[in-house]
Design a protein around this motif. Structure first.
Motif, PDB file in Angstrom:
ATOM      1  N   LEU B  70       0.813  -1.219   0.000  1.00 57.13           N
ATOM      2  CA  LEU B  70       0.000   0.000   0.000  1.00 57.13           C
ATOM      3  C   LEU B  70       0.848   1.272   0.000  1.00 57.13           C
ATOM      4  CD1 LEU B  70      -2.745  -1.023   2.556  1.00 57.13           C
ATOM      5  CD2 LEU B  70      -2.857  -1.048   0.088  1.00 57.13           C
ATOM      6  N   GLY B  71       2.159   1.127  -0.108  1.00 53.30           N
ATOM      7  CA  GLY B  71       3.006   2.313  -0.178  1.00 53.30           C
ATOM      8  C   GLY B  71       3.153   3.053   1.137  1.00 53.30           C
ATOM      9  N   TYR B  87       0.591   1.166  -7.378  1.00 54.22           N
ATOM     10  CA  TYR B  87      -0.455   1.438  -6.399  1.00 54.22           C
ATOM     11  C   TYR B  87      -0.938   2.885  -6.441  1.00 54.22           C
ATOM     12  CZ  TYR B  87      -2.795   2.254  -1.998  1.00 54.22           C
ATOM     13  OH  TYR B  87      -3.716   2.627  -1.067  1.00 54.22           O
ATOM     14  N   GLU B  88      -0.020   3.832  -6.608  1.00 57.07           N
ATOM     15  CA  GLU B  88      -0.380   5.252  -6.579  1.00 57.07           C
ATOM     16  C   GLU B  88      -1.482   5.576  -7.585  1.00 57.07           C
ATOM     17  OE1 GLU B  88       2.861   4.230  -6.635  1.00 57.07           O
ATOM     18  OE2 GLU B  88       2.940   4.525  -4.458  1.00 57.07           O
ATOM     19  N   LYS B  89      -1.499   4.811  -8.697  1.00 59.25           N
ATOM     20  CA  LYS B  89      -2.502   5.093  -9.720  1.00 59.25           C
ATOM     21  C   LYS B  89      -3.793   4.318  -9.468  1.00 59.25           C
ATOM     22  CE  LYS B  89       0.449   6.635 -13.384  1.00 59.25           C
ATOM     23  NZ  LYS B  89       1.562   6.141 -14.159  1.00 59.25           N
ATOM     24  N   GLN B  90      -3.761   3.398  -8.504  1.00 57.08           N
ATOM     25  CA  GLN B  90      -4.909   2.510  -8.310  1.00 57.08           C
ATOM     26  C   GLN B  90      -5.503   2.631  -6.911  1.00 57.08           C
ATOM     27  OE1 GLN B  90      -5.681   1.526 -11.180  1.00 57.08           O
ATOM     28  NE2 GLN B  90      -4.765  -0.423 -11.749  1.00 57.08           N
ATOM     29  N   ARG B  91      -5.158   3.702  -6.210  1.00 58.90           N
ATOM     30  CA  ARG B  91      -5.611   3.865  -4.822  1.00 58.90           C
ATOM     31  C   ARG B  91      -7.099   3.588  -4.651  1.00 58.90           C
ATOM     32  NH1 ARG B  91      -1.636   6.370  -1.837  1.00 58.90           N
ATOM     33  NH2 ARG B  91      -0.327   7.768  -3.038  1.00 58.90           N
ATOM     34  N   LYS B  92      -7.894   4.081  -5.610  1.00 61.95           N
ATOM     35  CA  LYS B  92      -9.347   3.989  -5.444  1.00 61.95           C
ATOM     36  C   LYS B  92      -9.858   2.558  -5.567  1.00 61.95           C
ATOM     37  CE  LYS B  92     -10.069   8.765  -6.524  1.00 61.95           C
ATOM     38  NZ  LYS B  92     -10.373   9.787  -7.498  1.00 61.95           N
ATOM     39  N   LEU B  93      -9.001   1.659  -6.034  1.00 56.37           N
ATOM     40  CA  LEU B  93      -9.414   0.264  -6.142  1.00 56.37           C
ATOM     41  C   LEU B  93      -9.136  -0.503  -4.859  1.00 56.37           C
ATOM     42  CD1 LEU B  93      -8.114  -0.683  -9.717  1.00 56.37           C
ATOM     43  CD2 LEU B  93     -10.428  -0.083  -9.020  1.00 56.37           C
ATOM     44  N   VAL B  94      -8.490   0.146  -3.900  1.00 50.90           N
ATOM     45  CA  VAL B  94      -7.984  -0.589  -2.743  1.00 50.90           C
ATOM     46  C   VAL B  94      -8.530  -0.011  -1.433  1.00 50.90           C
ATOM     47  CG1 VAL B  94      -5.902  -1.219  -1.482  1.00 50.90           C
ATOM     48  CG2 VAL B  94      -5.866  -1.159  -3.969  1.00 50.90           C
ATOM     49  N   ALA B  95      -9.002  -0.911  -0.555  1.00 50.95           N
ATOM     50  CA  ALA B  95      -9.410  -0.508   0.792  1.00 50.95           C
ATOM     51  C   ALA B  95      -8.492  -1.163   1.812  1.00 50.95           C
ATOM     52  CB  ALA B  95     -10.855  -0.918   1.050  1.00 50.95           C
ATOM     53  N   TYR B  96      -8.293  -0.493   2.936  1.00 51.20           N
ATOM     54  CA  TYR B  96      -7.311  -0.984   3.907  1.00 51.20           C
ATOM     55  C   TYR B  96      -7.861  -0.898   5.319  1.00 51.20           C
ATOM     56  CZ  TYR B  96      -2.997  -0.701   6.754  1.00 51.20           C
ATOM     57  OH  TYR B  96      -2.025  -0.865   7.701  1.00 51.20           O
ATOM     58  N   VAL B  97      -7.752  -1.984   6.051  1.00 54.82           N
ATOM     59  CA  VAL B  97      -8.122  -1.990   7.475  1.00 54.82           C
ATOM     60  C   VAL B  97      -6.857  -2.239   8.287  1.00 54.82           C
ATOM     61  CG1 VAL B  97      -9.477  -3.091   9.274  1.00 54.82           C
ATOM     62  CG2 VAL B  97     -10.421  -2.890   6.983  1.00 54.82           C
ATOM     63  N   GLY B 118     -13.463   6.648   5.304  1.00 54.25           N
ATOM     64  CA  GLY B 118     -13.267   5.767   4.158  1.00 54.25           C
ATOM     65  C   GLY B 118     -13.561   6.440   2.835  1.00 54.25           C
ATOM     66  N   THR B 119     -14.402   7.479   2.872  1.00 58.26           N
ATOM     67  CA  THR B 119     -14.756   8.164   1.627  1.00 58.26           C
ATOM     68  C   THR B 119     -13.741   9.239   1.243  1.00 58.26           C
ATOM     69  OG1 THR B 119     -16.048   9.922   2.688  1.00 58.26           O
ATOM     70  CG2 THR B 119     -17.211   7.885   2.201  1.00 58.26           C
ATOM     71  N   TYR B 120     -12.815   9.543   2.140  1.00 57.01           N
ATOM     72  CA  TYR B 120     -11.886  10.651   1.895  1.00 57.01           C
ATOM     73  C   TYR B 120     -11.012  10.413   0.664  1.00 57.01           C
ATOM     74  CZ  TYR B 120     -12.883  12.576   6.563  1.00 57.01           C
ATOM     75  OH  TYR B 120     -13.485  13.115   7.662  1.00 57.01           O
ATOM     76  N   GLY B 121     -10.676   9.138   0.420  1.00 51.83           N
ATOM     77  CA  GLY B 121      -9.809   8.827  -0.709  1.00 51.83           C
ATOM     78  C   GLY B 121     -10.457   9.185  -2.034  1.00 51.83           C
ATOM     79  N   GLN B 122     -11.751   8.798  -2.160  1.00 52.91           N
ATOM     80  CA  GLN B 122     -12.460   9.116  -3.389  1.00 52.91           C
ATOM     81  C   GLN B 122     -12.668  10.625  -3.546  1.00 52.91           C
ATOM     82  OE1 GLN B 122     -15.045   5.962  -2.818  1.00 52.91           O
ATOM     83  NE2 GLN B 122     -13.840   4.860  -4.328  1.00 52.91           N
ATOM     84  N   LEU B 123     -12.856  11.306  -2.408  1.00 51.33           N
ATOM     85  CA  LEU B 123     -13.083  12.750  -2.450  1.00 51.33           C
ATOM     86  C   LEU B 123     -11.842  13.506  -2.910  1.00 51.33           C
ATOM     87  CD1 LEU B 123     -15.108  13.245   0.846  1.00 51.33           C
ATOM     88  CD2 LEU B 123     -15.917  13.750  -1.443  1.00 51.33           C
ATOM     89  N   GLY B 124     -10.683  12.998  -2.519  1.00 49.42           N
ATOM     90  CA  GLY B 124      -9.455  13.726  -2.825  1.00 49.42           C
ATOM     91  C   GLY B 124      -9.250  14.874  -1.851  1.00 49.42           C
ATOM     92  N   TRP B 125      -8.218  15.688  -2.111  1.00 48.45           N
ATOM     93  CA  TRP B 125      -7.875  16.770  -1.190  1.00 48.45           C
ATOM     94  C   TRP B 125      -8.974  17.835  -1.157  1.00 48.45           C
ATOM     95  CZ3 TRP B 125      -3.362  17.296   1.833  1.00 48.45           C
ATOM     96  CH2 TRP B 125      -2.436  16.264   1.670  1.00 48.45           C
ATOM     97  N   LEU B 171     -15.624  -1.021   3.771  1.00 43.89           N
ATOM     98  CA  LEU B 171     -16.718  -1.289   2.837  1.00 43.89           C
ATOM     99  C   LEU B 171     -17.114  -0.028   2.084  1.00 43.89           C
ATOM    100  CD1 LEU B 171     -19.037  -3.638   4.930  1.00 43.89           C
ATOM    101  CD2 LEU B 171     -17.460  -4.267   3.094  1.00 43.89           C
ATOM    102  N   VAL B 172     -17.101   1.098   2.807  1.00 49.62           N
ATOM    103  CA  VAL B 172     -17.545   2.347   2.205  1.00 49.62           C
ATOM    104  C   VAL B 172     -16.578   2.801   1.111  1.00 49.62           C
ATOM    105  CG1 VAL B 172     -16.473   4.226   3.515  1.00 49.62           C
ATOM    106  CG2 VAL B 172     -18.886   4.330   2.960  1.00 49.62           C
ATOM    107  N   GLN B 173     -15.357   2.277   1.137  1.00 53.26           N
ATOM    108  CA  GLN B 173     -14.396   2.619   0.089  1.00 53.26           C
ATOM    109  C   GLN B 173     -14.781   1.977  -1.238  1.00 53.26           C
ATOM    110  OE1 GLN B 173     -10.668   2.113   2.906  1.00 53.26           O
ATOM    111  NE2 GLN B 173     -10.028   3.022   0.983  1.00 53.26           N
ATOM    112  N   ASN B 174     -15.675   0.968  -1.161  1.00 51.00           N
ATOM    113  CA  ASN B 174     -16.201   0.323  -2.354  1.00 51.00           C
ATOM    114  C   ASN B 174     -15.078  -0.045  -3.328  1.00 51.00           C
ATOM    115  OD1 ASN B 174     -18.126  -0.750  -3.937  1.00 51.00           O
ATOM    116  ND2 ASN B 174     -18.777   1.190  -4.863  1.00 51.00           N
ATOM    117  N   ALA B 175     -14.140  -0.822  -2.811  1.00 49.35           N
ATOM    118  CA  ALA B 175     -12.928  -1.109  -3.568  1.00 49.35           C
ATOM    119  C   ALA B 175     -13.028  -2.444  -4.289  1.00 49.35           C
ATOM    120  CB  ALA B 175     -11.746  -1.132  -2.603  1.00 49.35           C
TER     121      ALA B 175
END
Lengths: 386, 262
Positions: B70-71, B87-97, B118-125, B171-175
C-alpha cells in the motif's frame, strides 16, 4: 477602558486563538512537547532575522524562525530514527542546543538593542500597542495585531480547507497514507504552521508561555467533549476567556500579562479537570463508587439466585454469608429494595421477577461479554458502560 | 502442437487461475527497518476474486508486506502492481483496514465519522464529504450491524464493535481489493463470524480480500487462498493444495503444531 487596554486584550485574544487551533492537533497527535521544542529552538532563527532586518516584526524574521522550527522537528526525528534514543530524549537534546545558540548570539551581538533574553522568555504584551503600523502617515493600529491577525486568518483558512485531511492523518496514519493523503505533508504542514504561530506569539508571550497557550486550551477542551469540531470551538473559547480574564487579573495585581494569562489557563484547566461531567476527577470518583456498589449489588443478587435454602437468605445472616461490613450490606439491601429487585418476607430475602430478569441478563453479559443484550441497562448502570 | 500447448496453459497454471486476472502482483519486494531486512525478495501473484490469508509466525513481516504493497512503507527493492499499474494510480481500487491497535481510540470522534473517513480517498484533497458520503457510510454501518451505534464515541465501543466500524470504513471505500491486518484480533466469536461472512460476501461479489491471519485452525474454513510467509515467501496458492504439514513446518519450524493448537 482606554484604547491601549482594548488593543492589548485584542492582541492577547488573537494570539491565544492562533495558538489554540494548532494546539488541538498537537495534543491529539501526542506532540505537546514538540511545541515546547519549537518555541525554544526558533530563537536562533529570530536572532538571525533580527540581525538582517533590525526589525522584530519583519516577515523575514518569521520565515527564518519558522524554518528553524521545521529544522527542529527534522532533527528530532532524525535522532529518533537512529533507534538509539526515544523521542523525548531526542527533543531534550535538540531544543536546548538550538536555544543556547540563540542566547549566545543575543549576548554577543545584541546587548544594547531591543532584544533581550527576558523579553524572549516571557514576552511583553504591555508594550505591544506602542509599536504602530503607519501607512502613508496614517495610524493603522498596533503592528503585532496586524501580524498575529494575518497569521490567525491563515490558520483558519488552512483549517477550513484541510480539516478532513488533518483529522484522518491524526487519527489513522496508515489509512491516511493508503488513501493518498500524505501524513508526511500534513505533519510538516502542521509543524510549519505551529512554528509560524509560535514566532508570531513570541513577541507577546515569550518562548515559555506560548507552550501553555498551545496546549492548555486543547487539553481542557479534550476533557469536555468527544467531538473534534467541538474540541476546536471549546479550545478557542478557553483561549479567548483566558486572554481577557488574564489581562484583567494582571491589571488588578499589577503583574505580567502573559503570566496572568497562563495562570488563568491553569485555573480553567484545574476547574474542568475537577468538574468535567464525564472525564472530570469528581465524576470519575463518583462513577467508581457507583460501580463498586453495583458490583456488590450484583454479587448479592447472584447469591440470592444461587441459594434456594432460607438460612442463606435470612436478612440477618447475609453479612456472614457474603462477608461484608454491616454498612455495605445495608446500602446494597436498600439499593436492591429501591429498585424492586428483591422482596423481604418474614426476614427472608427473595428475588422479584425484575430482580431475576436483571440477574439473568447480567449473568449472560458476564459469560458472553456481549453488549447488545444489556444496551438498555447501560443508562441505569455504570457497570455496563465499557 | 502449438494450439494444444496454448489450450493447456490455463490448466497448467491450476484450475483456480483459469481466466483469472492478477489483482496483486508483487515482484522481488525487499523491505528493511534500519537496514535489517524484514521481507526478503517476495514474489507474489494474487488472482482476482480470492479470499487469501497471510500466515506466519510473529515477526514474519505479514503487516509489513501489506504496508509495503500500500506504499505506507518504502521498499528498498522490488515493485508492486495493482491490476497491472503502480499502487499510486490505483488507490481507489484498494481498501485498507489497519490493525485495531494502530490508532488512538480516545480520539474525539464518532463511529459514523470514522466510517466517513473511508470516503476521503475518493473525495481527494480539500473536498468535504456530503450527503452522498454520509448515506454510503450509514449503509456500511448497517451492513456490519453497527447502525445503532453511529453516534457513539469510539472509545465507548467494545473491541469487536471497533473492529466492525473499521470493516464498515473499508466497505464504504467500495474497492476491488481489501487488505485487512488481523481483523479477528481481540474480537468475540460472534463478531468473528459476522466479519468472515462479510468477507465471503465480498469474494462472492468478485472482490479480492487479503487478510493477515493468526488462527491456523480456521484457515481451511475461512479462506480459499493462502500465503505462507516468514521473512521470505514459503508458498502461495489454493488452501486445498498447499495448506499442509510440509508448508506449515517450513513456515513455523518444528513447533507449528503448537501454533495450530494454541
Amino acid at each position: 477602558m482606554t484604547s491601549p487596554q482594548i488593543e492589548i486584550q485584542l492582541i492577547a485574544a488573537v494570539v491565544a486563538i492562533a495558538c489554540a487551533i494548532p494546539g488541538v492537533f498537537l495534543v491529539l497527535r501526542k506532540m505537546a512537547l514538540i511545541s515546547d521544542a519549537i518555541s525554544h529552538s526558533i530563537l536562533p532563527g529570530i536572532v538571525l532575522g533580527f540581525f538582517i532586518t533590525h526589525d522584530l516584526n519583519s516577515p523575514l524574521l518569521i520565515v527564518l524562525a519558522a524554518i528553524t522550527g521545521v529544522i527542529t522537528v527534522i532533527l528530532v526525528e532524525a535522532i529518533q530514527r537512529t533507534g538509539l534514543v526515544k523521542e523525548d530524549t531526542a527533543i531534550g537534546l535538540v531544543f536546548p542546543a538550538l536555544f543556547s545558540i540563540g542566547v549566545i548570539l543575543i549576548a554577543k551581538n545584541a546587548n544594547d538593542v531591543h532584544l533581550d533574553v527576558d523579553a524572549v522568555l516571557l514576552g511583553e504584551l504591555a508594550f505591544a500597542p506602542f509599536d504602530r503600523l503607519l501607512m502613508g502617515g496614517v495610524d493603522m493600529g498596533p503592528k503585532s495585531l496586524w501580524i498575529m491577525g494575518s497569521i490567525l486568518l491563515i490558520i483558519i483558512a488552512l483549517l477550513l480547507l484541510f480539516y478532513k485531511e488533518l483529522k484522518v492523518s491524526t487519527f489513522d496514519i496508515g489509512l491516511s497514507s493508503a488513501l493518498g493523503i500524505s501524513p508526511m505533508i500534513m505533519h510538516y504542514g502542521l509543524m510549519s504552521v505551529s512554528s509560524v504561530t509560535v514566532v508570531g506569539a513570541f513577541d507577546a508571550v515569550g518562548a515559555i508561555l506560548v507552550v501553555a497557550l498551545m496546549i492548555a486550551p486543547a487539553a481542557t477542551a479534550y476533557l469536555l467533549t468527544s467531538d473534534l469540531k467541538k474540541m476546536l470551538l471549546l479550545s478557542v473559547f478557553f483561549a479567548i476567556f483566558s486572554a481577557i480574564a488574564g489581562y484583567w487579573m494582571a491589571n488588578i495585581l499589577d503583574a505580567s500579562i502573559s503570566g496572568s494569562m497562563t495562570t488563568m489557563l491553569g485555573i480553567v484547566f484545574l476547574l474542568v479537570y475537577l468538574f468535567a461531567p464525564q472525564k472530570g476527577l469528581i465524576a470519575v470518583l463518583y462513577r467508581q463508587q457507583q460501580q463498586r456498589t453495583e458490583v456488590s449489588l450484583l454479587t448479592f443478587l447472584l447469591h440470592l439466585n444461587n441459594h434456594s435454602e432460607t438460612e442463606e437468605r435470612h436478612i440477618n445472616h447475609l453479612q456472614e454469608h457474603i462477608n461484608w461490613q454491616k454498612v455495605r450490606s445495608k446500602t446494597v439491601l436498600n439499593l436492591a429494595l429501591k429498585n424492586n429487585m428483591i422482596e423481604i418476607d418474614e426476614n427472608i430475602v427473595s428475588l422479584t421477577e425484575k430482580g431475576k430478569e436483571f440477574t439473568d441478563l447480567a449473568l449472560e453479559y458476564i459469560i458472553t461479554n456481549k453488549d447488545e443484550k444489556i444496551e438498555p441497562m447501560k443508562d441505569d448502570f455504570f457497570l455496563f458502560r465499557g | 502442437m502449438f494450439s494444444l500447448g496454448f489450450i493447456n496453459i490455463p490448466v497448467l497454471a491450476g484450475k483456480y487461475m483459469k481466466n483469472k486476472k492478477i489483482a496483486i502482483q508483487v515482484d522481488d519486494l525487499t523491505v528493511a527497518y534500519n537496514y535489517k531486512p524484514v521481507l526478503w525478495d517476495i514474489d507474489l501473484h494474487v488472482p482476482e476474486g480470492v479470499l487469501m490469508a497471510i500466515v506466519g509466525p510473529n515477526g514474519a513481516g505479514k503487516s509489513t508486506l501489506i504496508k509495503a504493497i500500500l506504499g505506507i512503507l518504502d521498499p528498498i527493492a522490488g515493485s508492486v502492481c495493482i491490476y497491472g499499474k503502480p499502487y499510486e494510480k490505483q488507490r481507489k481500487l484498494v481498501a485498507y483496514v489497519p490493525q485495531k491497535g494502530s490508532v488512538d481510540w480516545d480520539f474525539p470522534t464518532t463511529a459514523l465519522d470514522v466510517v466517513m473517513m473511508g470516503t476521503y480517498g475518493q473525495l481527494g484533497w480539500i473536498k468535504r464529504p456530503g450527503v452522498k458520503e454520509k448515506k454510503a457510510s450509514l449503509e456500511a454501518l448497517e451492513k456490519v450491524g453497527m447502525l445503532a451505534f453511529k453516534n457513539r464515541q469510539i472509545s465507548q465501543l467494545s473491541g469487536g464493535q471497533q473492529q466492525r466500524v473499521f470493516l464498515a470504513r473499508a466497505l464504504v471505500q467500495n474497492a476491488a481489493i481489501y487488505f485487512m491486518d488481523e481483523p479477528f484480533q481481540g474480537v468475540d466469536a460472534t463478531t468473528e463470524i459476522a466479519i468472515i461472512n462479510i468477507l465471503k460476501e465480498l469474494r462472492k461479489a468478485g472482490k479480492t480480500v487479503v487478510v493477515v491471519h493468526h488462527d491456523l485452525q480456521t484457515v481451511p474454513e475461512y479462506f480459499d487462498w493462502v500465503t505462507f510467509l516468514n521473512v521470505k515467501k514459503i508458498a502461495t496458492g489454493p488452501v486445498k493444495e498447499i495448506f499442509n504439514d510440509d508448508n506449515l513446518t517450513k513456515t513455523y519450524g518444528i513447533n507449528y503444531k503448537v501454533a495450530v493448537n494454541k
